[in-house]
Design a protein around this motif. Structure first.
Motif, PDB file in Angstrom:
ATOM      1  N   ALA A 101       0.854  -1.192   0.000  1.00  0.00           N
ATOM      2  CA  ALA A 101       0.000   0.000   0.000  1.00  0.00           C
ATOM      3  C   ALA A 101       0.886   1.237   0.000  1.00  0.00           C
ATOM      4  O   ALA A 101       1.472   1.586   1.029  1.00  0.00           O
ATOM      5  CB  ALA A 101      -0.918  -0.016   1.217  1.00  0.00           C
ATOM      6  N   ALA A 144      -0.455   4.080  -1.514  1.00  0.00           N
ATOM      7  CA  ALA A 144      -1.366   5.188  -1.809  1.00  0.00           C
ATOM      8  C   ALA A 144      -1.401   6.199  -0.674  1.00  0.00           C
ATOM      9  O   ALA A 144      -1.379   5.832   0.511  1.00  0.00           O
ATOM     10  CB  ALA A 144      -2.777   4.643  -2.058  1.00  0.00           C
ATOM     11  N   VAL A 179      -3.855   7.886   0.588  1.00  0.00           N
ATOM     12  CA  VAL A 179      -5.311   8.004   0.656  1.00  0.00           C
ATOM     13  C   VAL A 179      -5.659   9.237   1.497  1.00  0.00           C
ATOM     14  O   VAL A 179      -5.076   9.430   2.574  1.00  0.00           O
ATOM     15  CB  VAL A 179      -5.920   6.741   1.313  1.00  0.00           C
ATOM     16  CG1 VAL A 179      -7.434   6.808   1.326  1.00  0.00           C
ATOM     17  CG2 VAL A 179      -5.425   5.474   0.608  1.00  0.00           C
ATOM     18  N   ASP A 199      -7.146  11.342   4.228  1.00  0.00           N
ATOM     19  CA  ASP A 199      -7.576  10.862   5.541  1.00  0.00           C
ATOM     20  C   ASP A 199      -8.964  11.368   5.918  1.00  0.00           C
ATOM     21  O   ASP A 199      -9.640  10.781   6.741  1.00  0.00           O
ATOM     22  CB  ASP A 199      -6.570  11.292   6.608  1.00  0.00           C
ATOM     23  CG  ASP A 199      -5.276  10.490   6.490  1.00  0.00           C
ATOM     24  OD1 ASP A 199      -5.368   9.260   6.317  1.00  0.00           O
ATOM     25  OD2 ASP A 199      -4.183  11.098   6.540  1.00  0.00           O
ATOM     26  N   PRO A 221     -12.397   5.615   5.032  1.00  0.00           N
ATOM     27  CA  PRO A 221     -12.029   4.253   5.452  1.00  0.00           C
ATOM     28  C   PRO A 221     -10.525   4.048   5.274  1.00  0.00           C
ATOM     29  O   PRO A 221      -9.926   4.608   4.362  1.00  0.00           O
ATOM     30  CB  PRO A 221     -12.815   3.357   4.492  1.00  0.00           C
ATOM     31  CG  PRO A 221     -13.215   4.222   3.353  1.00  0.00           C
ATOM     32  CD  PRO A 221     -13.262   5.637   3.854  1.00  0.00           C
ATOM     33  N   ASP A 222      -9.923   3.258   6.161  1.00  0.00           N
ATOM     34  CA  ASP A 222      -8.498   2.939   6.036  1.00  0.00           C
ATOM     35  C   ASP A 222      -8.369   1.673   5.190  1.00  0.00           C
ATOM     36  O   ASP A 222      -8.695   0.572   5.636  1.00  0.00           O
ATOM     37  CB  ASP A 222      -7.870   2.748   7.418  1.00  0.00           C
ATOM     38  CG  ASP A 222      -6.362   2.694   7.341  1.00  0.00           C
ATOM     39  OD1 ASP A 222      -5.831   1.949   6.480  1.00  0.00           O
ATOM     40  OD2 ASP A 222      -5.701   3.406   8.121  1.00  0.00           O
ATOM     41  N   VAL A 223      -7.900   1.846   3.974  1.00  0.00           N
ATOM     42  CA  VAL A 223      -7.825   0.727   3.010  1.00  0.00           C
ATOM     43  C   VAL A 223      -6.880  -0.348   3.533  1.00  0.00           C
ATOM     44  O   VAL A 223      -7.210  -1.542   3.559  1.00  0.00           O
ATOM     45  CB  VAL A 223      -7.329   1.240   1.630  1.00  0.00           C
ATOM     46  CG1 VAL A 223      -7.212   0.098   0.643  1.00  0.00           C
ATOM     47  CG2 VAL A 223      -8.247   2.343   1.116  1.00  0.00           C
ATOM     48  N   LEU A 224      -5.714   0.075   3.975  1.00  0.00           N
ATOM     49  CA  LEU A 224      -4.699  -0.897   4.412  1.00  0.00           C
ATOM     50  C   LEU A 224      -5.162  -1.642   5.664  1.00  0.00           C
ATOM     51  O   LEU A 224      -4.969  -2.869   5.769  1.00  0.00           O
ATOM     52  CB  LEU A 224      -3.378  -0.152   4.675  1.00  0.00           C
ATOM     53  CG  LEU A 224      -2.187  -1.006   5.046  1.00  0.00           C
ATOM     54  CD1 LEU A 224      -1.924  -2.098   4.016  1.00  0.00           C
ATOM     55  CD2 LEU A 224      -0.940  -0.143   5.210  1.00  0.00           C
ATOM     56  N   PHE A 234       3.222   1.663   3.818  1.00  0.00           N
ATOM     57  CA  PHE A 234       4.158   2.784   3.820  1.00  0.00           C
ATOM     58  C   PHE A 234       3.772   3.689   4.978  1.00  0.00           C
ATOM     59  O   PHE A 234       2.590   3.802   5.309  1.00  0.00           O
ATOM     60  CB  PHE A 234       4.088   3.564   2.501  1.00  0.00           C
ATOM     61  CG  PHE A 234       5.096   3.090   1.488  1.00  0.00           C
ATOM     62  CD1 PHE A 234       4.997   1.816   0.936  1.00  0.00           C
ATOM     63  CD2 PHE A 234       6.145   3.909   1.089  1.00  0.00           C
ATOM     64  CE1 PHE A 234       5.923   1.364   0.014  1.00  0.00           C
ATOM     65  CE2 PHE A 234       7.079   3.477   0.164  1.00  0.00           C
ATOM     66  CZ  PHE A 234       6.971   2.202  -0.376  1.00  0.00           C
ATOM     67  N   ALA A 235       4.751   4.311   5.582  1.00  0.00           N
ATOM     68  CA  ALA A 235       4.455   5.260   6.653  1.00  0.00           C
ATOM     69  C   ALA A 235       5.081   6.588   6.278  1.00  0.00           C
ATOM     70  O   ALA A 235       6.304   6.712   6.251  1.00  0.00           O
ATOM     71  CB  ALA A 235       5.023   4.751   7.972  1.00  0.00           C
ATOM     72  N   ALA A 236       4.222   7.538   5.938  1.00  0.00           N
ATOM     73  CA  ALA A 236       4.725   8.883   5.638  1.00  0.00           C
ATOM     74  C   ALA A 236       4.901   9.593   6.965  1.00  0.00           C
ATOM     75  O   ALA A 236       3.923   9.852   7.666  1.00  0.00           O
ATOM     76  CB  ALA A 236       3.707   9.604   4.753  1.00  0.00           C
ATOM     77  N   LYS A 261       2.368   1.740  13.374  1.00  0.00           N
ATOM     78  CA  LYS A 261       1.400   1.521  12.277  1.00  0.00           C
ATOM     79  C   LYS A 261       1.414   0.070  11.818  1.00  0.00           C
ATOM     80  O   LYS A 261       0.373  -0.506  11.505  1.00  0.00           O
ATOM     81  CB  LYS A 261       1.775   2.405  11.071  1.00  0.00           C
ATOM     82  CG  LYS A 261       1.066   3.733  11.081  1.00  0.00           C
ATOM     83  CD  LYS A 261       1.490   4.625   9.944  1.00  0.00           C
ATOM     84  CE  LYS A 261       1.291   6.066  10.407  1.00  0.00           C
ATOM     85  NZ  LYS A 261       1.870   7.053   9.536  1.00  0.00           N
ATOM     86  N   LYS A 283      -2.074  -2.080  11.992  1.00  0.00           N
ATOM     87  CA  LYS A 283      -2.747  -2.489  10.749  1.00  0.00           C
ATOM     88  C   LYS A 283      -2.448  -3.938  10.374  1.00  0.00           C
ATOM     89  O   LYS A 283      -2.777  -4.369   9.272  1.00  0.00           O
ATOM     90  CB  LYS A 283      -2.349  -1.531   9.615  1.00  0.00           C
ATOM     91  CG  LYS A 283      -2.676  -0.058   9.927  1.00  0.00           C
ATOM     92  CD  LYS A 283      -2.632   0.841   8.706  1.00  0.00           C
ATOM     93  CE  LYS A 283      -2.750   2.311   9.127  1.00  0.00           C
ATOM     94  NZ  LYS A 283      -2.941   3.237   8.008  1.00  0.00           N
TER      95      LYS A 283
HETATM   96  N1  CTP Z   1      -3.568   4.019   4.218  1.00  0.00           N
HETATM   97  C1  CTP Z   1      -4.689   3.484   3.625  1.00  0.00           C
HETATM   98  N2  CTP Z   1      -5.904   4.095   3.784  1.00  0.00           N
HETATM   99  C2  CTP Z   1      -6.014   5.241   4.486  1.00  0.00           C
HETATM  100  C3  CTP Z   1      -4.874   5.824   5.067  1.00  0.00           C
HETATM  101  C4  CTP Z   1      -3.663   5.195   4.919  1.00  0.00           C
HETATM  102  O1  CTP Z   1      -4.578   2.445   2.965  1.00  0.00           O
HETATM  103  N3  CTP Z   1      -7.212   5.818   4.611  1.00  0.00           N
HETATM  104  C5  CTP Z   1      -2.300   3.323   4.100  1.00  0.00           C
HETATM  105  C6  CTP Z   1      -1.242   4.046   3.265  1.00  0.00           C
HETATM  106  O2  CTP Z   1      -1.283   3.598   1.907  1.00  0.00           O
HETATM  107  C7  CTP Z   1       0.056   3.608   3.923  1.00  0.00           C
HETATM  108  C8  CTP Z   1      -0.341   3.381   5.382  1.00  0.00           C
HETATM  109  O3  CTP Z   1      -1.757   3.224   5.381  1.00  0.00           O
HETATM  110  O4  CTP Z   1       0.518   2.359   3.443  1.00  0.00           O
HETATM  111  C9  CTP Z   1       0.029   4.490   6.317  1.00  0.00           C
HETATM  112  O5  CTP Z   1      -0.378   5.743   5.807  1.00  0.00           O
HETATM  113  P1  CTP Z   1      -0.012   7.087   6.562  1.00  0.00           P
HETATM  114  O6  CTP Z   1      -0.628   8.231   5.827  1.00  0.00           O
HETATM  115  O7  CTP Z   1       1.466   7.126   6.855  1.00  0.00           O
HETATM  116  O8  CTP Z   1      -0.668   6.874   7.974  1.00  0.00           O
HETATM  117  P2  CTP Z   1      -2.126   6.988   8.485  1.00  0.00           P
HETATM  118  O9  CTP Z   1      -2.622   5.619   8.738  1.00  0.00           O
HETATM  119  O10 CTP Z   1      -2.958   7.846   7.593  1.00  0.00           O
HETATM  120  O11 CTP Z   1      -1.881   7.688   9.901  1.00  0.00           O
HETATM  121  P3  CTP Z   1      -1.379   9.191  10.253  1.00  0.00           P
HETATM  122  O12 CTP Z   1      -1.874  10.086   9.142  1.00  0.00           O
HETATM  123  O13 CTP Z   1      -1.999   9.461  11.568  1.00  0.00           O
HETATM  124  O14 CTP Z   1       0.125   9.144  10.329  1.00  0.00           O
END
Ligand code: CTP
Length: 398
Positions: free
Chosen positions: A272, A274, A276, A278, A304-307, A322-324, A336, A340
């Motif tokens: 993952a 993407a 996405v 938030d 929704p959180d896809v991952l 991935f963790a941004a 994370k 997840k």
């Molecule tokens: N991700 C996802 N769906 C979402 C948000 C995140 O699939 N709605 C996935 C991203 O593709 C990535 C991972 O979750 O692989 C972490 O994304 P990140 O933006 O770093 O973290 P978040 O879960 O959104 O948490 P935060 O913004 O609080 O750091």
């Protein structure tokens, strides 16, 4: 893993069709990518392009005859030194000779002596291409393991339209990349999410982010080169999806989730990447919002959180997130990973937006309790190869 055309020895056969001039541009592209290119031209090809063109582009001699220096047996030496052979353009005559095992000039003898992968890129008049004879010869070559880079439809030199144009340079290069990359993911199903999502609050306005999808696209391209069957779930981006990959276009977080549940579950590896969105607006105005209201009052809810949804239904899939992050990269990334239910996570430093859109990136991979691999700073396609090497290594050990 060293792979791809960089540093590879490519033998390019050029036969006598009008598309021979495109072989010069292809040669230049290969040389620019660091390949060592030897060129064999048939006598008919020399009528379209001068050998000097290829000699200048490759800074090497061009081979045109069995008899120039027979003591060196060039047809054997050239194919022994090559890692891959591409004939572009390949005329009907050249294809027929190869199918029948006829060897009456330098190129046909070299092809018959080749033990390395051979790719054939036909280019000819559409009727000649569709003829049973040509199609049967191509089928024979396919059965014997040759890669046929199908011609494309479009304008042909004789003023007709049809299927017969030499495959695009991009497809020819991708074919060589693939033939030169060990098929370490053959038989595997891979799913990758990539790009941003868009969450609209009226017909012309939306909330999104600056992600380009480049990292996911590079990972999908590399997995396809390694022989995987790849599905790319791609949000809105200007970038072209890679060749040889099934691409499912999505727009919103919800459609990314729907596509992921439909295509990623049951895959061998899912990554993952993407970005996405938030949050999404709670309300969508069917008509364009007018400025009269002054302040724009929009409320947001979480998407929704896809991952996480994939993590809940993980099964045997090796799931990579991935963790941004802008701070405390390792702690936040590992957190994370646990939340997840991931097998591994890649920390991507986005302080100063380093990861978004740019060609270069810096990544660190974490897995298990203390697994850690710094993938370094490099262009995204180099990092994609390093990440796949690491994933293959972790899976081989588990
Ligand atoms: N991700 C996802 N769906 C979402 C948000 C995140 O699939 N709605 C996935 C991203 O593709 C990535 C991972 O979750 O692989 C972490 O994304 P990140 O933006 O770093 O973290 P978040 O879960 O959104 O948490 P935060 O913004 O609080 O750091």
């Amino acid at each position: 893993m060293d792979a791809g055309v960089k540093g590879a020895r490519v033998l390019l056969g050029v036969t006598g069709g009008i598309a021979a001039y495109k072989a010069a541009s292809l040669t230049s592209a290969l040389v620019q990518r660091g390949a060592n290119v030897d060129v064999i031209m048939t006598a008919e090809a020399e009528r379209f392009v001068a050998p000097l063109t290829f000699a200048s582009l490759t800074a090497r001699p061009v081979y045109t005859s069995l008899w120039d220096a027979p003591e060196r047996i060039p047809h054997i030496r050239l194919v022994r030194e090559a890692q891959v052979v591409l004939v572009a353009p390949a005329t009907a005559q050249c294809i027929a000779k190869l199918a029948l095992g006829l060897a009456d000039d330098l190129l046909s003898t070299a092809l018959l002596a080749a033990r390395v992968p051979i790719a054939i890129a036909p280019a000819m008049n559409a009727t000649m291409y569709e003829r049973e004879a040509t199609q049967e010869h191509l089928a024979i070559l396919r059965d014997r393991g040759c890669t046929i880079v199908e011609p494309e439809e479009g304008y042909l030199a004789e003023g007709e339209r049809g299927v017969g144009r030499l495959a695009s340079e991009e497809r020819l290069l991708e074919t060589l990349e693939r033939l030169l990359t060990p098929a370490s993911l053959a038989g595997m199903r891979v799913a990758i999410t990539a790009g941003p999502t868009r969450e609209a609050f009226d017909p012309v306005r939306f909330v999104s982010n600056a992600a380009s999808g480049a990292t996911g696209i590079a990972l999908a391209r590399e997995a396809a080169r390694r022989g995987a069957e790849v599905t790319l779930l791609l949000g809105p981006t200007q970038l072209e999806p890679p060749l040889g990959v099934r691409t499912v276009r999505v727009l919103t977080a919800q459609s990314m989730l729907d596509a992921a549940l439909a295509h990623a579950i049951g895959s061998d590896v899912t990554i993952a990447t993407a970005a996405v969105a938030d949050w999404r607006p709670t309300e969508y105005a069917a008509q364009k919002r007018k400025k009269d209201a002054g302040v724009l009052d929009v409320h947001f809810e979480q998407t929704p959180d896809v991952l996480a949804a994939l993590g809940d239904r993980k099964g045997e899939t090796f799931l990579v997130g991935f963790a941004a992050e802008t701070q405390e990269h390792e702690r936040n990334a590992r957190d994370k990973m646990r939340r997840k239910h991931l097998d591994a996570i890649v920390a991507n430093d986005v302080s100063s937006e380093r990861g978004f859109g740019l060609v270069e990136n810096a990544l660190v991979l974490f897995w298990g309790n203390d697994g850690r691999k710094d993938l370094g700073r490099a262009e995204k396609d180099v990092l994609a190869a390093r990440l796949w090497d690491a994933i293959e290594g972790i899976r081989a050990c588990s």
